[in-house]
Structure formats: C-alpha cells, structure tokens
Scaffold this active site. Structure first.
Site, mmCIF file in Angstrom:
data_model
loop_
_atom_site.group_PDB
_atom_site.id
_atom_site.type_symbol
_atom_site.label_atom_id
_atom_site.label_comp_id
_atom_site.label_asym_id
_atom_site.label_seq_id
_atom_site.Cartn_x
_atom_site.Cartn_y
_atom_site.Cartn_z
ATOM 1 N N HIS A 48 9.118 6.328 5.527
ATOM 2 C CA HIS A 48 8.411 7.593 5.321
ATOM 3 C C HIS A 48 8.215 8.241 6.687
ATOM 4 C CE1 HIS A 48 6.617 6.527 1.126
ATOM 5 N NE2 HIS A 48 7.665 7.337 1.016
ATOM 6 N N ASP A 62 6.005 9.933 8.305
ATOM 7 C CA ASP A 62 4.827 9.758 9.163
ATOM 8 C C ASP A 62 4.811 8.385 9.825
ATOM 9 O OD1 ASP A 62 4.482 8.876 6.491
ATOM 10 O OD2 ASP A 62 2.311 8.753 6.745
ATOM 11 N N HIS A 63 5.740 7.507 9.439
ATOM 12 C CA HIS A 63 5.774 6.165 10.031
ATOM 13 C C HIS A 63 6.966 5.939 10.945
ATOM 14 C CE1 HIS A 63 2.422 4.462 7.680
ATOM 15 N NE2 HIS A 63 2.701 5.535 6.958
ATOM 16 N N HIS A 112 4.863 -0.346 -2.196
ATOM 17 C CA HIS A 112 4.715 1.048 -1.785
ATOM 18 C C HIS A 112 5.862 1.843 -2.399
ATOM 19 C CE1 HIS A 112 3.157 4.280 0.601
ATOM 20 N NE2 HIS A 112 4.201 4.377 1.401
HETATM 21 ZN ZN LIG Z 1 1.970 6.792 5.423
HETATM 22 ZN ZN LIG Z 2 4.443 5.603 3.166
#
Ligand SMILES: [Zn+2]
Ligand SMILES: [Zn+2]
Ligand SMILES: [Zn+2]
Length: 444
Positions: free
Chosen positions: A211, A213-214, A321
């Site tokens: 993802h 943001d990671h 997740h």
């Molecule tokens: Zn995240």
């Molecule tokens: Zn995530």
C-alpha cells in the site's frame, strides 16, 4: 495473472529473471547456463550473442565490445577471468545445521584455462559451492551472482596445493557440504552473517506491504542515499511483487545505474511463507481486491526465518490485511552477562586491565602466574537480546503471538477507535482494544 506470479523463494524462478541490474550493467559476464553445461567451445555473452570461446578470447584482447551489437563488456572491476560460467541447481538433501532447508543449492563455477589481462596463462578450474535453499541461501546466491558479473567473486593467484596460477576465491564459498567451518563446509553458524559483511551487504529495508502509504517513501530514500554517495549494496525485503514495483518506478524515471550509485537486491517473501507451502492468500476483507492473507490460513502459519540481517535476527509473520502483508519481529543477539569486578580482582585480574574486556568478549585469559580465568568465572548470566515487533496494518496478527511472546516492544496499528470493530475488520485494520488484546495475548 495469479498463476504467473513468481515464487521468489524458489531459485528456478529467480534464475529466469535473475538479471538483478536491469539494463545498467556493463561488466563482463558470460553464459548463464542452468543445469546443462554450455555447448562445447561456445560462449554466450549477456547480450545474447554466441561465439567460439577461442575467437572471443582473441577478440577481447583487442576490444571489449560484443562483435555484433557493440555492447560494452570491458569495464574491469575485478581480476576474475573474463571467460567463465556460474550455473546452479537444487538437490534434494539437507546441509548440516540447516534442518529448515530440505533442498540445497549447488553452484558450479567453471573457468577454462586462458590468458589473463597481463598476458600470463592460467590453469582452468571447476569449483563447486553449497548454499541452503532457504531465505538466507537465496540472498547469498543473488549477491554471488552480482559479484560474479562484476568479476570480483574470484581473483587470480598461485595455488600452493596445485602449484599453478589459477582463479582463486575472493569471497568465502562453502566448497563442501559437510565437515564444518575448518573444512569450508557445514555446519557453520555464522557463515551467513560473515558473508554479508564480506559482500558489504548489511543494509536492509523491510517493507510490510505495498500500500502506498507504506512504501512510496522508498523512492525518495533511494534517491537520497545515492546522492549522498552510498556505494554498499542494499537489500529490500518485502512481499511478492515488490521487485516489479521498484524496478518499474526506477526504470520509468531513467533507470538505476548501480555502478554510479549502489546495487539493489531484493528478497520477496513468497505468499506461501515457507517455500513450497500452500498460499496464505484468500478472499477476505473489503480492500479493492480483497487479496490479502486469509485469517484461517495464517493463524497457525510458522514465522518465516530471514536469518540475521544488519545484526538482528529477523522473522516475518503473515498479517491479515487487504494485501499480502508481513509483520517483522526483530531480535538482538544475546549479550554477555555483567562483569563481576570484585570477583575478577579476587582471581588476580587488576582493575582496568585489558583482560577484563577480553573476558567480557568471551575469551579465556592467562594471568602472569600462568593460571587461567574463563568468562564463566567472572560473568553473570547471559543477557538475552530484546525483541521488537513491527505489525503494521492488520485486523488479525495471530501468527505473530508466539514470535512476540515477551517482546520488549510491539508496534501494532489501531486505525479505528473503540467500538468500531466490525468496520475495522472489514477494512483489514484494528481498533485500540484489538491492539491491546494482542499485546495482552503475547505478554509484551
Ligand atoms: Zn496503512
Ligand atoms: Zn495497508
Ligand atoms: Zn551482442
């Protein structure tokens, strides 16, 4: 697409797309045969053109470009012979000290006799090397490939045993499957760590999942490191698909030239966790594709042992997740116990003596009167290394409970406030209560 997904811990796949450097390499490297030896007398250049070995040898004395496409092979970075092969395959046996790896990677190096850049003739050589077929072995295999292409894996030297001038190892290779450290074989507990140090490959980045943001921050970090003059190779660890993502971005922005910056190596943890296992991915959650690890499949999944990287023992645990997601559990090495200075003085070691430091490092010392003092006599019990866990973006970190037991610090996400458990789980995240429940379950 799913069937095409690479299983990165299976070296067969790594080999097929094993061109670590994309188009950036200009160093000499030759035929990459896998199991079959190259056609007698023929060598394939990395550009794909094949010539007779004898013709190539003559040609390379004048020019270091491919006669057909003019690709440059001449950037000399090591003294390793220009003609040689690096091939490897897996065999079904386990190396002493590596019970987790049911297979073993067997590397075959082959150097025909020839004449070096100074015109001195050298003898041919066909050494073998052994690596466990687990995460550690595959990391080393990748680094060895790069060292071989850079022509730094071997040097040239006089062999005492064979009284001949021939290629010699620059990097420690296990040329025997057994016999222990003294016989260049297994078991050898610290071989992996020593090799990483030798290959200057101690830098590691751990990515949990893809993802944005990671992981988008990675590109800025790579750019900054290159601008600041980093030269040592970097290893990026993360889920399957990591390498494609990074290489696509780097390629789109003009390519990554490792000679001008540094080598990037990848370790993609397969969606099966341990090689050959069942995929942990299953339809779950409401992510855009709902393609993360399924709670039922990772609840009892064993942690993936990544070995010691950057001085820490690292385990990866599957997290539930919206995408394949790995939590990382990092453990310091155990430290020697506290030194009992009074006891040492009593045994005849003066205060501030160098011997105190040696004892602390686990060495036995000899006093002036000839008597010996061992570390066990003056050190307290070994201090176990602390464990820190990073568990980012998950609605269920059950697989991490055992590896995190007694951890000094656990970082667990809590995206939703208390009372929103259903929404949180639906989105693959946790509430503050869920995070607290996890901490309680592993007594962290
Ligand atoms: Zn995240
Ligand atoms: Zn995530
Ligand atoms: Zn060519």
């Amino acid at each position: 697409m799913d069937a095409m997904e690479p299983e990165p811990l299976q070296p067969e796949v790594l080999d097929e797309d094993g061109d670590v450097d994309m188009h950036a390499e200009t160093n000499a490297s030759f035929s990459w045969a896998r199991d079959a030896p190259p056609v007698q007398g023929a060598f394939r250049l990395r550009c794909g053109h094949t010539y007779h070995m004898t013709c190539l040898r003559t040609w390379f004395q004048q020019k270091t470009r491919c006669p057909s496409c003019q690709q440059e092979f001449g950037k000399v970075v090591g003294k390793q012979p220009r003609l040689g092969t690096f091939s490897w395959h897996c065999e079904n046996f386990t190396l002493p000290g590596h019970p987790d790896a049911v297979k073993t990677i067997v590397i075959q190096f082959m150097f025909p006799e020839g004449i070096d850049d100074e015109g001195k003739s050298y003898a041919g050589r066909k050494p073998k090397g052994y690596l466990p077929c687990n995460a550690q072995g595959i990391i080393l295999l990748e680094l060895f490939k790069v060292a071989f292409r850079r022509r730094v894996m071997f040097g040239m030297g006089e062999s005492m045993t064979f009284s001949s001038y021939r290629p010699t190892f620059n990097i420690h290779i296990k040329t025997s499957s057994s016999g222990g450290e003294t016989k260049h074989g297994y078991p050898d507990e610290t071989y992996f760590q020593r090799s990483l140090r030798e290959l200057k490959a101690n830098g590691v980045i751990l990515l949990t999942h893809l993802h944005g943001d990671h992981c988008y921050g990675l590109f800025g970090l790579l750019q900054t490191a290159a601008l600041e003059g980093r030269k040592d190779p970097l290893l990026i660890v993360g889920p399957q698909g990591l390498r494609t993502m990074v290489e696509t971005v780097l390629l789109s922005s003009g390519g990554w030239y490792s000679e001008e910056s540094f080598q990037i190596n990848y370790l993609e943890i397969p969606n099966t966790g341990t090689p050959g296992g069942e995929s942990l991915v299953g339809p779950f959650g409401s992510g855009p594709r709902g393609l993360g690890f399924h709670p039922d499949r990772c609840r009892h999944a064993a942690a993936v042992q990544l070995g010691v990287l950057a001085g820490l023992r690292i385990q990866a645990v599957p997290l539930v997740h919206g995408l394949p997601d790995w939590g990382y559990v990092l453990t310091e090495p155990d430290r020697p116990g506290k030194l009992n200075a009074a006891k040492a003085l009593e045994l005849g070691i003066p205060a501030k003596s160098r011997m105190l430091g040696q004892l602390k490092q686990g060495q036995t010392v000899r006093l002036d009167d000839g008597s010996m003092v061992s570390p066990a006599q003056v050190l307290g019990p070994t201090i176990p290394g602390r464990t820190v866990a990073i568990l980012q973006d998950t609605s269920d970190a059950s697989a991490a409970i055992e590896p995190c037991r007694g951890a000094a610090c656990v970082v667990h996400e809590a995206t939703f406030e208390d009372g929103m458990e259903t929404e949180a789980i639906g989105k693959g995240h946790s509430t503050s209560t869920m995070a607290a429940r996890f901490a309680a379950s592993c007594q962290a």
